[in-house]
Design an enzyme around this catalytic site. Structure first.
Site, PDB file in Angstrom:
ATOM      1  CG  HIS A 159      -1.982  -1.012   1.165  1.00 21.06           C
ATOM      2  ND1 HIS A 159      -3.082  -0.883   0.358  1.00 21.06           N
ATOM      3  CD2 HIS A 159      -2.103  -2.202   1.775  1.00 21.06           C
ATOM      4  CE1 HIS A 159      -3.853  -1.950   0.489  1.00 21.06           C
ATOM      5  NE2 HIS A 159      -3.292  -2.777   1.339  1.00 21.06           N
ATOM      6  CB  CYS A 201      -2.318   3.600  -4.368  1.00 21.65           C
ATOM      7  SG  CYS A 201      -3.662   2.436  -4.178  1.00 21.65           S
TER       8      CYS A 201
END
Lengths: 402, 719
Positions: A159, A201
């Site tokens: 992440h 991301c």
């Protein structure tokens, strides 16, 4: 240029012009760049823990399987997995990890060597692996023992956000940290070329601070974009693979170790509408043209074969840099080219090569072999002449005896 | 000319510069009337705007992943559940007087699945008022001495250990079951739980242990669950309590019988535990059928308005709506649904939103009028049940141990034919399975989502940050009005004194007088303190009244009222003369009393908003207008203007409404109709409040009642 002092054979004289040309280039450019691609390493990192991040581990294990299949041996893969999904109690299939809901391929089968697992996967350890600053007790299998001829694939998933990647839900790797580590690696001649592939991301932001030459970076999404998971395995109850990695794997599944698909074909294979994000690659630090670099330069362990006469003689590191390139030149001329692969450094010279050049260096084991071979021919004729010379001697001696 | 100007300038110069915040405070205090009107209106308006401002719920915790796994509950498990339902509804099983047979059946079924089974025998503990244990935990640690062997309940507990889990956490599934007079609904809820349980014994993905508690509800659902929880959470290490079980032969008999008849070793006589509870689900099936579709009602309010984490409700709601196609309900105040004024209010908001949208397309806050009415009804019930502070189901017992729990009540649609029964077993079972699997994914306690919220629909909520605004606006004028009254009272008395006294008053005595006058508020403070003391006494009185045997609620109430009045008069005569405080010397005494009252109310409301927001909000709605408007009736009568007349009427109306029993009967009449209102009801209501340790009881006794008395004393002030 003391190597030119005693030319022994005609053949080496032929090589002289090209060698002169090459050595001048080699002396102008830095010695590291001149280093030949000799080995491949892969550092595969899954940075996030917890059951719902199953897909990150599946991503990493899939990549692990792919690079192994394409020829990087286990001892040259540093696999870092932040959690153990296979033995998670929530896993419906104990000790198995899948990256597809069809469950055809168990990624966690035999021969998976995890080098850093669980809470060992920290930013500190990651940076230690990259820069090679380990404590003395760390075994060799946990070290990235690359050198100036190494091509390294660094794959990270987890992440992330704007210029950071989360590690272990408690700390984060910032783009500065990564850039700094890469710079140190460069200074310590720990790689020749480095491909950083990040599936997270806003992955592109992680490359913002990179400035070391020879680094190629590709991320799954641009700034402000999310990277999405590909599909949910309703049997296991979690998403099993991310989109970017899924399509990367789909690309590699078509390849085998002998294919020479280029990096640009990999990069252009990402379809933004399928990824639901824009794959971004940064190549301004990378000198070679992507069309000419086969993916197996990073994802596999395929490099040009160097034919050596003797096993050990040639490989004294200090002067082998120039030396090996000579060899590659020879090969490109004298051997059948198996791949359409041209090294950028050598690109210009190839056209200038005159096979009928002057005599070249004598230290080359290949040419000494040639030498010896020629000598052997001489001996043969000498023997013949000797035999012929023996006949009158024999006649005279028998005549004298009679 | 120039000289005078200069002089005036030099006069102004020495004035110390006042800091802006002080200036703002002074400004607000001097305009307190306007400010209080604006703030109160805004506060009430904001309260009515809450349904419009409600946000959609969302799953905040990533780990939950509800519905990501496909349900594994198959028809095989359903038929298992069906078998249990048949066995339980079979008349043979009901032959036993104590209902032990059905417990045996359930235990046998659990054992057949390979679960650990134990019985938990408990004695129902009557809820009693312990004035000193008010906020203490329900675990008193002591067992009532005087229980008889005849009155006990048996909880049947089955535990599945997670095959690869660490056994540190557990999920609890509760099905209340009354073996003596069980309806079909209860049997069906057991069937659903059993089908899920039978599935969970087979799955490999359990990370938390599963506890299935069949709570014996013959002494109430809550009591059974609370007794089991007490035992679970406070292990008894002394051997003193265990002999009790052996003293009753009946229970021994039961255990022995089980020991003999069951070959498996997984049955144990001792109390079995699993890990810390991550969440608990109470499952019920209602006997009456729903008209339209299969509905599931969620009850979440625990004691003192505590709510389970919103994520738990979200998960249930998501799975029920999007996976099982059940309609989800939360409690509504039904009478509000048909109120026309609310509908017109909703229409006003809707049209306002339309206008706003036409002005600026990005403003999208409007909701349809019907939705608004429903949202308001749900919000009102959410407020009401939180304010009451009484748990709305057995899940409340879990909240006392900080375990997130809700009660799910399934109301099936059709009659009881076979196909339908299978259908409800399948869907209910899959819902429970989904929730359990989702909670099973959880890594930590529920902590991501809200704990402080009001629901306006199953998928919409108002968070603490929004609803606090309404409350803050409502109570904001209190300190300003108190300050302005205090300043007025002091200055006016100064003025009157200045007028009456001769100008030749000596300065130092005047200063002395000012010093004395500035402490005059202590008089009023004493009065306020006495009344609050009285409030505390009144709150304690029910404890003694409840000791009187054979007392009907009505008489108890009467005794309470009489004793209260008596104690007020006694206190009045002993400590002060609150009603006759206005001597001729101090004309503005009432203003000071009002000022101190308002301050105390402000403090009380502020404290209560921390303990139980809903109570504070409702209390503020009643008390703030009363406090602000209170003014001696005599003054208004004397003035004789229209304005004072209006104020007089308002004061009288508010004075009636704000009296706690009056407010109660008004509310009850609005909800149930005035026909069957009884004086004893209030006593019963109060009894239930203290039995559940509701802070609302303390609030009413120690904040609202004194405030009302003080306001009434101001109204009847003789000045």
């Amino acid at each position: 240029m003391e190597t030119f002092i005693n030319p022994k054979s005609l053949f080496h004289l032929l090589l002289l012009p090209c060698l002169l040309l090459y050595s001048s280039i080699a002396y102008n450019s830095s010695p590291v760049e001149a280093a030949m691609h000799t080995n491949n390493w892969a550092v595969l990192v899954c940075t996030s823990r917890f059951w719902f991040n199953y897909r990150h581990m599946a991503n990493t294990l899939s990549l692990y399987r792919t690079v192994k299949r394409l020829g990087i041996p286990d001892e040259r893969i540093i696999l870092m997995l932040a959690d153990d999904m296979a033995c998670n109690t929530r896993n419906k299939y104990p000790a198995q990890v899948f990256n597809n809901e069809n469950h055809r391929l168990n990624l966690y089968g035999d021969n998976v060597e995890v080098d850093y697992r669980g809470y060992e996967v920290t930013v500190e350890n990651f940076l230690r692996v990259l820069t090679g600053r380990h404590e003395t007790a760390v075994p060799r299998s946990k070290r990235l023992l690359s050198d100036e001829g190494s091509h390294i694939l660094l794959y990270m998933t987890g992440h992330g956000g704007d210029e950071f990647l989360k590690f272990q839900d408690s700390e984060e790797l910032q783009s500065h940290d990564l850039a700094d580590a890469v710079k140190q690696m460069k200074e310590k001649h720990r790689f020749k070329e480095l491909l950083i592939m990040v599936d997270t991301c806003q992955a592109a932001t992680l490359f913002n601070q990179l400035q070391s030459p020879g680094v190629l970076a590709i991320g799954s999404s641009m700034k402000g974009e999310n990277s999405y998971s590909h599909h949910l395995d309703s049997d296991v109850g979690v998403s099993v693979v991310d989109r970017f990695t899924y399509y990367t794997l789909a690309f590699f599944e078509r390849l085998n170790i002998y294919d020479n698909a280029s990096l640009s074909s990999l990069f252009s294979s990402y379809n933004p509408s399928l990824l639901m994000s824009t794959a971004y690659y940064r190549k301004d630090l990378y000198k070679r043209r992507l069309e000419e670099v086969p993916v197996t330069n990073f994802f596999g362990s395929v490099m040009e074969t160097i034919h050596t006469d003797a096993a050990y003689k040639a490989l004294s590191r200090r002067n082998s840099g120039r030396f090996e390139d000579e060899m590659s030149l020879d090969q490109s001329v004298h051997h059948i080219k198996r791949r359409m692969l041209i090294k950028v450094n050598d690109g210009d010279e190839i056209h200038d090569i005159n096979p009928e050049g002057e005599e070249g260096a004598s230290k080359c084991p290949w040419s000494t072999f040639r030498n010896k071979f020629q000598k052997a021919e001489n001996v043969d004729s000498l023997l013949n002449y000797g035999l012929v010379a023996m006949i009158p001697l024999l006649v005279i001696s028998t005549w004298l005896v009679q | 000319m120039a000289e005078t100007k200069e002089k005036s300038l030099s006069d102004e110069k020495p004035k110390p510069r006042v800091r802006p915040i002080v200036r703002l405070g002074i400004f607000l205090i001097s305009h307190s009337f306007l400010v209080s009107i604006v703030c109160c209106t805004a506060g009430v308006l904001a309260l009515f705007l809450l349904p419009v401002l409600a946000k959609n719920t969302y799953i905040s915790e990533n780990a939950l992943m509800p519905g990501s796994a496909s349900p594994m509950l198959s028809n095989q498990h359903v038929s298992d559940g069906n078998r249990l339902v048949k066995d339980l509804t079979n008349p043979n099983s009901k032959s036993s007087e104590t209902g032990i047979e059905s417990h045996k059946i359930i235990a046998q079924y659990m054992l057949d699945l390979g679960a650990e089974v134990s019985f938990h025998k408990f004695h129902p503990q009557m809820n009693q008022f312990h004035p000193l244990h008010f906020f203490s935990s329900p675990v008193s640690g002591k067992i009532q001495e005087n229980y008889s062997c005849s009155s006990y309940g048996i909880n049947t507990v089955g535990i599945i250990r997670a095959p690869r889990g660490d056994g540190k956490e557990a999920i609890v599934l509760v099905t209340p079951y009354n073996a003596l007079k069980s309806g079909f609904g209860e049997a069906l809820s057991l069937g659903i739980a059993y089908s899920v349980f039978s599935l969970l014994t087979q799955v490999t993905w359990l990370a938390k242990d599963i506890i299935w508690l069949v709570a014996d509800s013959q002494y109430g659902e809550y009591a059974a669950v609370a007794a089991w929880l007490r035992e679970y959470q406070t292990p008894k290490f002394s051997s003193l309590s265990t002999p009790n079980a052996e003293m009753c032969p009946d229970v021994n008999n039961l255990f022995e019988l089980k020991g003999h008849s069951i070959s498996g070793s997984k049955f144990s006589n001792s109390f079995r535990r699993a890990g810390t509870m991550a969440a608990a689900l109470v499952l019920k099936v209602r006997d009456q059928n729903e008209q339209f579709e299969d509905t599931i009602s969620i009850y979440a309010e625990a004691s003192n308005g505590q709510m389970p984490n919103l994520d738990l409700i979200n998960v249930v709601n998501y799975l029920a709506v999007h996976r099982q196609g059940l309609r989800v309900n939360v409690e509504k105040l039904w009478p509000l649904l048909n109120s026309s004024w609310l509908k017109s209010l909703g229409e006003i908001f809707e049209s306002l939103a339309k206008v706003a949208k036409s002005l600026y397309p990005k403003w999208k806050f409007g909701i349809p009028a019907t939705e608004y009415v429903e949202g308001t009804a749900t919000l009102a019930s959410s407020l009401y049940y939180q304010a009451l502070g009484v748990p709305t189901g057995p899940h409340g017992a879990f909240r006392d141990y900080q375990v997130d729990a809700i009660t799910l009540e399934i109301s099936p649609k059709f009659s009881l034919d076979k196909v339908w029964r299978n259908d409800i077993l399948l869907r209910g079972g899959r819902l429970i399975e989904g929730v359990i699997r989702s909670v099973n994914n959880l890594l930590e306690k529920f902590h991501q989502s809200f704990f402080l919220y009001l629901l306006t629909s199953p998928s919409k909520f108002v968070s603490v940050g929004v609803y606090m605004i309404a409350f803050a606006l409502l109570i904001a004028p209190l300190p300003m009005v108190a300050a302005s009254l205090y300043v007025d009272a002091n200055s006016s008395s100064n003025c009157s004194k200045g007028d009456s006294s001769t100008p030749s008053a000596i300065t130092d005595t005047d200063e002395h007088g000012i010093a004395i006058r500035s402490w005059r508020w202590l008089n009023s403070a004493k009065l306020v303190f006495i009344v609050h003391l009285w409030g505390a006494i009144v709150s304690l009185l029910p404890y003694f009244i409840s000791q009187i045997p054979d007392c009907s609620p009505t008489t108890s109430f009467m005794i309470w009222v009489l004793l209260s009045i008596l104690s007020l008069l006694t206190l009045n005569s002993v400590l002060a003369s609150p009603l006759a405080c206005a001597k001729a010397t101090q004309e503005k005494e009432w203003a000071l009393v009002k000022s101190v009252t308002i301050s105390s109310v402000f403090i009380g409301l502020g404290l209560m908003s921390v303990i139980n927001f809903a109570t504070a909000e409702i209390g503020a709605l009643l008390m703030v207008p009363m406090c602000l408007l209170a003014r001696p009736l005599k003054l208004d009568v004397r003035a004789g203007t229209l304005r004072s007349f209006c104020r007089l009427i308002c004061n009288l109306v508010l004075g009636h409404i704000a009296f706690p029993p009056a407010a109660f009967f008004l509310l009850k009449g609005m909800l149930d109709g005035f026909g069957n209102a009884n004086v004893g009801d209030f006593w019963m209501w109060v009894e239930s409040l203290w039995a559940w340790n509701s802070a609302t009881y303390l609030f009413i006794g120690m904040v609202q009642l004194p405030c009302w008395v003080l306001c009434v004393s101001i109204l009847f002030h003789t000045c």
